[in-house]
Design an enzyme around this catalytic site. Structure first.
Site, PDB file in Angstrom:
ATOM      1  N   TYR A 138     -61.527  81.096-119.895  1.00  0.00           N
ATOM      2  CA  TYR A 138     -62.681  80.613-120.564  1.00  0.00           C
ATOM      3  C   TYR A 138     -63.801  80.133-119.805  1.00  0.00           C
ATOM      4  O   TYR A 138     -64.892  80.119-120.142  1.00  0.00           O
ATOM      5  CB  TYR A 138     -62.250  79.449-121.825  1.00  0.00           C
ATOM      6  CG  TYR A 138     -62.035  78.143-121.356  1.00  0.00           C
ATOM      7  CD1 TYR A 138     -61.418  77.607-120.558  1.00  0.00           C
ATOM      8  CD2 TYR A 138     -63.285  77.174-121.614  1.00  0.00           C
ATOM      9  CE1 TYR A 138     -61.233  76.319-119.920  1.00  0.00           C
ATOM     10  CE2 TYR A 138     -63.249  75.841-121.077  1.00  0.00           C
ATOM     11  CZ  TYR A 138     -62.199  75.379-120.293  1.00  0.00           C
ATOM     12  OH  TYR A 138     -62.468  74.002-120.042  1.00  0.00           O
ATOM     13  N   ARG A 139     -63.429  79.955-118.451  1.00  0.00           N
ATOM     14  CA  ARG A 139     -64.320  79.333-117.517  1.00  0.00           C
ATOM     15  C   ARG A 139     -63.537  79.729-116.344  1.00  0.00           C
ATOM     16  O   ARG A 139     -62.393  79.543-116.100  1.00  0.00           O
ATOM     17  CB  ARG A 139     -64.392  77.950-117.633  1.00  0.00           C
ATOM     18  CG  ARG A 139     -64.944  76.853-116.977  1.00  0.00           C
ATOM     19  CD  ARG A 139     -64.563  75.496-117.508  1.00  0.00           C
ATOM     20  NE  ARG A 139     -65.406  74.598-117.134  1.00  0.00           N
ATOM     21  CZ  ARG A 139     -65.543  73.295-117.283  1.00  0.00           C
ATOM     22  NH1 ARG A 139     -64.509  72.868-118.067  1.00  0.00           N
ATOM     23  NH2 ARG A 139     -66.395  72.235-116.772  1.00  0.00           N
TER      24      ARG A 139
ATOM     25  N   HIS B 287     -56.657  71.395-106.246  1.00  0.00           N
ATOM     26  CA  HIS B 287     -55.981  72.336-107.375  1.00  0.00           C
ATOM     27  C   HIS B 287     -56.761  73.228-108.055  1.00  0.00           C
ATOM     28  O   HIS B 287     -58.029  73.133-107.897  1.00  0.00           O
ATOM     29  CB  HIS B 287     -55.426  71.321-108.486  1.00  0.00           C
ATOM     30  CG  HIS B 287     -56.343  70.468-109.172  1.00  0.00           C
ATOM     31  ND1 HIS B 287     -56.876  71.141-110.341  1.00  0.00           N
ATOM     32  CD2 HIS B 287     -57.123  69.613-109.066  1.00  0.00           C
ATOM     33  CE1 HIS B 287     -57.651  70.362-110.893  1.00  0.00           C
ATOM     34  NE2 HIS B 287     -58.248  69.220-110.157  1.00  0.00           N
TER      35      HIS B 287
ATOM     36  N   TYR C 159     -63.683  73.677-110.345  1.00  0.00           N
ATOM     37  CA  TYR C 159     -64.542  75.108-110.487  1.00  0.00           C
ATOM     38  C   TYR C 159     -65.699  75.379-109.426  1.00  0.00           C
ATOM     39  O   TYR C 159     -66.328  75.934-109.605  1.00  0.00           O
ATOM     40  CB  TYR C 159     -65.113  74.920-112.004  1.00  0.00           C
ATOM     41  CG  TYR C 159     -64.089  74.933-113.192  1.00  0.00           C
ATOM     42  CD1 TYR C 159     -63.408  76.003-112.983  1.00  0.00           C
ATOM     43  CD2 TYR C 159     -64.056  73.838-113.859  1.00  0.00           C
ATOM     44  CE1 TYR C 159     -62.362  76.277-114.332  1.00  0.00           C
ATOM     45  CE2 TYR C 159     -63.011  73.720-114.904  1.00  0.00           C
ATOM     46  CZ  TYR C 159     -62.059  75.059-115.165  1.00  0.00           C
ATOM     47  OH  TYR C 159     -61.123  74.974-116.098  1.00  0.00           O
TER      48      TYR C 159
ATOM     49  N   ASP D 122     -61.024  64.606-119.557  1.00  0.00           N
ATOM     50  CA  ASP D 122     -59.880  63.657-118.898  1.00  0.00           C
ATOM     51  C   ASP D 122     -60.495  62.702-117.809  1.00  0.00           C
ATOM     52  O   ASP D 122     -60.120  61.667-117.818  1.00  0.00           O
ATOM     53  CB  ASP D 122     -58.996  64.592-118.323  1.00  0.00           C
ATOM     54  CG  ASP D 122     -58.081  65.169-119.234  1.00  0.00           C
ATOM     55  OD1 ASP D 122     -57.385  64.370-120.238  1.00  0.00           O
ATOM     56  OD2 ASP D 122     -58.033  66.466-119.276  1.00  0.00           O
TER      57      ASP D 122
END
Ligand code: ADP
Length: 504
Positions: free
Chosen positions: A453-454, A372, A91, A150
């Site tokens: 969602y983000r 990624h 992000y 995670d």
């Protein structure tokens, strides 16, 4: 002296602000050296780009110092960008939305202020990592488990404010927040909920307020800097059972979703399961990425007294095992033995043992620098919708010749379809292609009325643009709040597409 300036600010203003930060925090807690600031870059942006660079980073250690930082930023009009750990690489990591912002790095506000094993909550400062929360709970007696994402290196507060997910029954982190302390854009300190009364001992156990609940205003927003957060943690269960299922093909996928929803709504499966293909976190095996593997893997877990876990497993095993082609399995252990017994990422992450296995996995495609980009639209948890959305997203990856690598995060009623593309951020062309493909995906999903969602700092405006109901009323209300709370527009301008008046 800063080498990168935020748009609209003079070098003089930024220099004065940096001097004032150094006076307030000590020069050792203000970073302006370009090399040292590289740590706060977006690690997955094209490596040679300077589009997301910060002008400085400041490291307050107390709420009072955060207040001082905010007041100085107001005086000079300097935009701030807050991070807990800034490890959210897909992000944007620690990087600010507005180039030249000053990073408010809260990594040194890293105390677990309270653990209450009887009432099952902890109070954390914003730099506390999942590793730290886990360790503090163990040190307090081990009677409570954290819900963790995670990777263990991120902050509890950063992840939770972003609606991050974990995998125990407390895995929807935002719903397990209870009582926050926030420095408002003008430097005032707000305590939410029962924290509104000095000394109220229900602050971290009663989630509502006398009046509107303000906590959610500070999640995925730019209305303040959170300096303390109460988080609920689960009581250690007598028995923990890490369970799973595998199958091939979409017919079983649809049936698994329908069955699992029933089990979740009924309270048989109470945690937040994950199912996916192409990426497997593995129970025994090391995690792996294999785009050619068409096997779907589901993980979920059961918790509680022995008799309850036995009964719940019998029901889940029968229901899921009845679907043609589905294999089910389960590994039970005593709650007190989880550190010895839980094998591999899937089993550890569902009982709150933080680690970094997936980080190693995510470096396999292109080595150390591998980037990624996650794309994560939300939909309803019905078999039909899950299969349709899976097919649609897979087609969008197919267009570029990229595999569908997905992990679907399930709740009883909804699902977040997380998929990812790997790339080498040293390769400009490929990096640009990946970010452009994301634009395309957002627009394609908007046609079926879905949004992520983000999202990362590159796409915040694009995603906000898709929330079109009543001429973007959500954005217009957010802007009214922004202007009222932050008239100088200094806190995280542009986050979630919310811009202050002076930058609209
Ligand atoms: P993590 O620690 O999981 O890596 P970050 O520190 O990157 O997460 O935080 C994620 C996002 O949440 C940040 O980009 C920022 O917008 C917001 N954020 C993080 N910490 C705070 C905080 N204490 N107050 C307000 N917003 C925050």
């Amino acid at each position: 002296m800063a080498t990168v300036l935020p748009a609209g600010l003079s070098e003089e203003a930024v220099t004065k602000a940096i001097d004032a930060f150094a006076d307030a925090l000590g020069a050792e807690n203000v970073i302006t050296d370009a090399q040292a600031l590289r740590e706060f870059r977006d690690p997955y942006a094209y490596k040679a780009s300077d589009e997301w660079d910060a002008s400085a980073a400041v490291m307050p250690t107390t709420t009072e110092q955060v207040q001082a930082v905010v007041r100085i930023a107001n005086e000079y009009g300097v935009p701030l960008w807050t991070i807990g750990q800034g490890r959210n690489n897909t992000y944007g990591g620690a990087a600010p939305r507005v180039r030249g912002s000053v990073i408010v790095n809260l990594r040194n506000m890293n105390r677990v202020l309270e653990v209450n094993e009887d009432l099952c909550y902890a109070v954390v400062e914003p730099g506390v990592r999942w590793f730290d929360l886990h360790d503090a709970l163990e040190a307090a007696g081990g009677r409570c488990w954290p819900s963790i994402p995670d990777l263990g290196w991120g902050s509890v507060v950063g992840n939770t404010l972003e609606y991050g997910r974990g995998y125990t029954p407390y895995g929807d982190h935002a719903t397990n927040v209870c009582g926050m302390e926030v420095v408002l854009p003008d430097g005032e300190v707000l305590r939410t909920g029962m924290g509104g009364q000095t000394g109220n001992t229900a602050w971290h156990v009663y989630q509502h307020s006398y009046g509107p609940s303000l906590d959610r205003l500070f999640m995925q927003s730019n209305f303040g800097i959170v300096t303390q957060m109460g988080v609920w943690v689960m009581p250690r269960p007598e028995v923990y059972a890490a369970c799973g299922a595998t199958w091939q093909g979409e017919e079983a996928l649809e049936a698994v979703v329908e069955t699992l929803r029933g089990l979740m709504l009924e309270g048989i499966v109470r945690n937040y399961p994950v199912m996916g293909r192409g990426i497997a976190a593995g129970m025994d095996a090391k995690p792996f990425i294999d785009p050619t593997d068409e096997t779907w893997r589901l993980r979920f877990a059961l918790y509680g007294r022995q008799a309850i876990v036995d009964a719940h497993w019998a029901i889940a095993e029968e229901a899921l095992g009845a679907i043609p082609g589905v294999e089910v399995f389960c590994h039970q252990m005593q709650g007190t033995d989880r550190h010895k017994e839980a094998r591999g990422h899937d089993e550890q992450v569902q009982c709150g043992i933080p680690e970094m296995d997936l980080m190693d996995l995510f470096k396999t495609p292109f080595g150390e620098d591998t980037g990624h980009l996650d794309f994560s639209p939300v939909g309803p948890l019905t078999g039909k919708d899950v299969v349709e959305t899976y097919r649609l997203v897979r087609r969008l990856y197919d267009r570029h010749g990229w595999p569908y690598l997905g992990g679907l995060l399930l709740s009883p009623r909804s699902v977040i379809h997380v998929t990812t593309t790997f790339f080498d951020p040293n390769d400009e062309e490929r990096t640009r292609e990946v970010y452009a493909a994301y634009d395309e995906m957002v627009l394609e999903l908007a046609k079926v009325a879905k949004v992520p969602y983000r999202t990362n700092i590159h796409h915040m405006d694009l995603v906000a643009d898709q929330l079109d109901f009543n001429d973007h009323i959500q954005r217009r209300v957010n802007e009214r709040l922004k202007d009222a709370l932050d008239p100088n527009g200094i806190i995280q301008p542009g986050k979630q597409g919310i811009w202050p008046a002076n930058r609209r």
